[in-house]
Design a protein around this motif. Structure first.
Motif, PDB file in Angstrom:
ATOM      1  N   LYS A 105      63.876 -30.013 -49.134  1.00 24.19           N
ATOM      2  CA  LYS A 105      65.190 -30.104 -49.303  1.00 24.19           C
ATOM      3  C   LYS A 105      65.940 -30.402 -50.611  1.00 24.19           C
ATOM      4  O   LYS A 105      66.792 -29.979 -50.928  1.00 24.19           O
ATOM      5  N   THR A 106      65.610 -31.159 -51.426  1.00 20.33           N
ATOM      6  CA  THR A 106      65.963 -31.489 -52.756  1.00 20.33           C
ATOM      7  C   THR A 106      65.642 -30.813 -53.919  1.00 20.33           C
ATOM      8  O   THR A 106      66.365 -30.578 -55.098  1.00 20.33           O
ATOM      9  N   THR A 107      64.531 -29.725 -53.706  1.00 20.69           N
ATOM     10  CA  THR A 107      64.333 -28.904 -54.659  1.00 20.69           C
ATOM     11  C   THR A 107      64.631 -27.328 -54.298  1.00 20.69           C
ATOM     12  O   THR A 107      64.217 -26.298 -55.124  1.00 20.69           O
ATOM     13  N   PHE A 108      64.621 -26.887 -53.000  1.00 21.42           N
ATOM     14  CA  PHE A 108      64.752 -25.616 -52.377  1.00 21.42           C
ATOM     15  C   PHE A 108      63.293 -24.769 -52.552  1.00 21.42           C
ATOM     16  O   PHE A 108      63.377 -23.770 -52.475  1.00 21.42           O
ATOM     17  N   LEU A 109      62.378 -25.472 -52.689  1.00 26.47           N
ATOM     18  CA  LEU A 109      61.011 -25.016 -52.650  1.00 26.47           C
ATOM     19  C   LEU A 109      60.475 -24.826 -51.278  1.00 26.47           C
ATOM     20  O   LEU A 109      60.794 -25.524 -50.442  1.00 26.47           O
ATOM     21  N   ASP A 110      59.487 -23.801 -50.991  1.00 25.31           N
ATOM     22  CA  ASP A 110      59.090 -23.793 -49.893  1.00 25.31           C
ATOM     23  C   ASP A 110      57.833 -24.888 -49.468  1.00 25.31           C
ATOM     24  O   ASP A 110      57.188 -25.180 -50.316  1.00 25.31           O
ATOM     25  N   VAL A 111      57.844 -25.100 -48.509  1.00 24.27           N
ATOM     26  CA  VAL A 111      56.469 -26.117 -47.940  1.00 24.27           C
ATOM     27  C   VAL A 111      55.356 -25.865 -48.376  1.00 24.27           C
ATOM     28  O   VAL A 111      54.650 -26.673 -48.891  1.00 24.27           O
ATOM     29  N   ALA A 112      55.061 -24.610 -48.376  1.00 22.11           N
ATOM     30  CA  ALA A 112      53.550 -24.130 -48.588  1.00 22.11           C
ATOM     31  C   ALA A 112      53.448 -24.394 -50.209  1.00 22.11           C
ATOM     32  O   ALA A 112      52.283 -24.910 -50.460  1.00 22.11           O
ATOM     33  N   GLN A 113      54.502 -24.086 -50.898  1.00 26.79           N
ATOM     34  CA  GLN A 113      54.472 -24.163 -52.415  1.00 26.79           C
ATOM     35  C   GLN A 113      54.271 -25.619 -52.787  1.00 26.79           C
ATOM     36  O   GLN A 113      53.507 -26.071 -53.510  1.00 26.79           O
ATOM     37  N   ILE A 114      54.815 -26.502 -52.061  1.00 27.62           N
ATOM     38  CA  ILE A 114      54.906 -27.859 -52.362  1.00 27.62           C
ATOM     39  C   ILE A 114      53.685 -28.538 -51.906  1.00 27.62           C
ATOM     40  O   ILE A 114      53.087 -29.328 -52.746  1.00 27.62           O
ATOM     41  N   LYS A 115      52.997 -28.076 -50.786  1.00 25.34           N
ATOM     42  CA  LYS A 115      51.618 -28.656 -50.483  1.00 25.34           C
ATOM     43  C   LYS A 115      50.796 -28.223 -51.290  1.00 25.34           C
ATOM     44  O   LYS A 115      49.866 -28.811 -51.588  1.00 25.34           O
ATOM     45  N   LYS A 116      50.857 -27.242 -51.703  1.00 28.29           N
ATOM     46  CA  LYS A 116      49.795 -26.586 -52.919  1.00 28.29           C
ATOM     47  C   LYS A 116      49.721 -27.328 -54.055  1.00 28.29           C
ATOM     48  O   LYS A 116      48.976 -27.682 -54.581  1.00 28.29           O
ATOM     49  N   LEU A 117      50.937 -27.603 -54.742  1.00 31.00           N
ATOM     50  CA  LEU A 117      51.142 -28.389 -55.959  1.00 31.00           C
ATOM     51  C   LEU A 117      50.792 -29.913 -55.649  1.00 31.00           C
ATOM     52  O   LEU A 117      50.120 -30.563 -56.522  1.00 31.00           O
ATOM     53  N   LYS A 118      51.063 -30.344 -54.292  1.00 34.69           N
ATOM     54  CA  LYS A 118      50.504 -31.860 -54.185  1.00 34.69           C
ATOM     55  C   LYS A 118      48.966 -31.597 -54.201  1.00 34.69           C
ATOM     56  O   LYS A 118      48.342 -32.618 -54.607  1.00 34.69           O
ATOM     57  N   GLY A 119      48.412 -30.982 -53.510  1.00 34.34           N
ATOM     58  CA  GLY A 119      47.039 -30.831 -53.500  1.00 34.34           C
ATOM     59  C   GLY A 119      46.543 -30.598 -55.164  1.00 34.34           C
ATOM     60  O   GLY A 119      45.344 -31.211 -55.138  1.00 34.34           O
ATOM     61  N   VAL A 120      47.009 -29.982 -55.822  1.00 34.20           N
ATOM     62  CA  VAL A 120      46.612 -29.828 -57.332  1.00 34.20           C
ATOM     63  C   VAL A 120      46.805 -31.119 -57.987  1.00 34.20           C
ATOM     64  O   VAL A 120      45.615 -31.420 -58.698  1.00 34.20           O
ATOM     65  N   LEU A 121      48.204 -31.714 -57.841  1.00 38.77           N
ATOM     66  CA  LEU A 121      48.252 -32.948 -58.475  1.00 38.77           C
ATOM     67  C   LEU A 121      47.767 -34.398 -57.947  1.00 38.77           C
ATOM     68  O   LEU A 121      47.881 -35.457 -58.472  1.00 38.77           O
ATOM     69  N   GLY A 122      47.311 -34.027 -56.577  1.00 41.54           N
ATOM     70  CA  GLY A 122      47.008 -35.536 -55.871  1.00 41.54           C
ATOM     71  C   GLY A 122      47.683 -36.183 -55.114  1.00 41.54           C
ATOM     72  O   GLY A 122      47.866 -37.048 -54.691  1.00 41.54           O
ATOM     73  N   GLY A 123      49.162 -35.499 -54.925  1.00 43.73           N
ATOM     74  CA  GLY A 123      49.952 -36.030 -53.910  1.00 43.73           C
ATOM     75  C   GLY A 123      49.565 -35.910 -52.432  1.00 43.73           C
ATOM     76  O   GLY A 123      48.700 -35.639 -52.118  1.00 43.73           O
ATOM     77  N   THR A 124      50.257 -36.838 -51.643  1.00 41.56           N
ATOM     78  CA  THR A 124      50.111 -36.928 -50.283  1.00 41.56           C
ATOM     79  C   THR A 124      51.430 -36.970 -49.387  1.00 41.56           C
ATOM     80  O   THR A 124      52.589 -36.821 -50.306  1.00 41.56           O
ATOM     81  N   ASN A 125      51.294 -36.875 -48.192  1.00 43.33           N
ATOM     82  CA  ASN A 125      52.424 -37.057 -47.474  1.00 43.33           C
ATOM     83  C   ASN A 125      53.321 -35.696 -47.445  1.00 43.33           C
ATOM     84  O   ASN A 125      54.480 -35.465 -47.242  1.00 43.33           O
TER      85      ASN A 125
END
Length: 213
Positions: free
Chosen positions: A193-213
């Motif tokens: 919502k706050t970045t206008f990125l799509d969910v798939a791209q966000i999950k990919k970046l979280k996977g690379v950088l170690g994010g969760t949720n």
């Protein structure tokens, strides 16, 4: 009227001297936690010449990581002698293709001098979001005002780059935008919502950088 001007002049002097030291130095006592003004002072009887010395910038940092770069700080937590002085320094090492991603220093301005290689650096203004980008070579200097987003990239052809950066704070703070968004538990739907990125791209970046949720 003269008393009115005297009061104003006194207030100006007070504001101008608010950061002035009232003692020679305040070597950080690292056995206590830091507060808003830094670390408490070490007892003067315990201060030695080593408190004014730091050897940690002599060796290159480890660039075998996701950004192919390393920042070696000499802030108050590593170099107790800068505590209370409103300045610090760090070393940047960038392997070929290395990058210091978009980030800010909320508590200090930065000045960078290139020691080796070629670095493309840029900053973004806060009032117009205007981008200023410059390619820097050995001996070149660039300044990054406090709180503004900025970055550095090794733009040399297959060669490492090195720079030293000084700050107008004993601990300028650091917030890397990518890590703030994708290296923690910031909920994916809110990031979207706050970045206008799509969910798939966000999950990919979280996977690379170690994010969760």
């Amino acid at each position: 009227m003269s008393l009115h001007y005297l009061i104003i002049f006194s207030l100006v002097l007070l504001a101008a001297s608010s950061d002035a030291l009232v003692q020679d130095f305040c070597i950080a006592d690292l056995s206590h936690p830091a507060g808003p003004a830094g670390y408490p002072c070490k007892k003067s009887s315990s201060v030695t010449e080593n408190d004014f010395f730091f050897h940690g910038l002599a060796a290159a940092g480890n660039t075998k990581n996701i950004i192919s770069a390393a920042v070696t700080p000499a802030f108050d937590g590593q170099f107790p002698g800068v505590n209370g002085l409103g300045l610090s320094i760090a070393r940047l090492d960038l392997a070929p293709g290395g990058v210091i991603p978009l980030h800010t220093h909320p508590a200090g301005s930065e000045i960078l001098v290139v020691i080796q290689g070629t670095i493309t650096a840029g900053l973004i203004s806060s009032f117009e979001n205007k981008v200023y980008i410059k390619t820097l070579n050995k001996g070149d200097v660039m300044v990054f005002p406090q709180g503004l987003l900025h970055f550095q990239i090794n733009s040399g052809k297959g060669t490492p780059a090195q720079a030293f950066v000084s700050f107008s704070s004993q601990n300028p703070g650091l917030q890397i935008t990518d890590f703030a968004l994708f290296q923690n538990d910031f909920p994916t739907e809110l990031v979207a919502k706050t970045t206008f990125l799509d969910v798939a791209q966000i999950k990919k970046l979280k996977g690379v950088l170690g994010g969760t949720n």
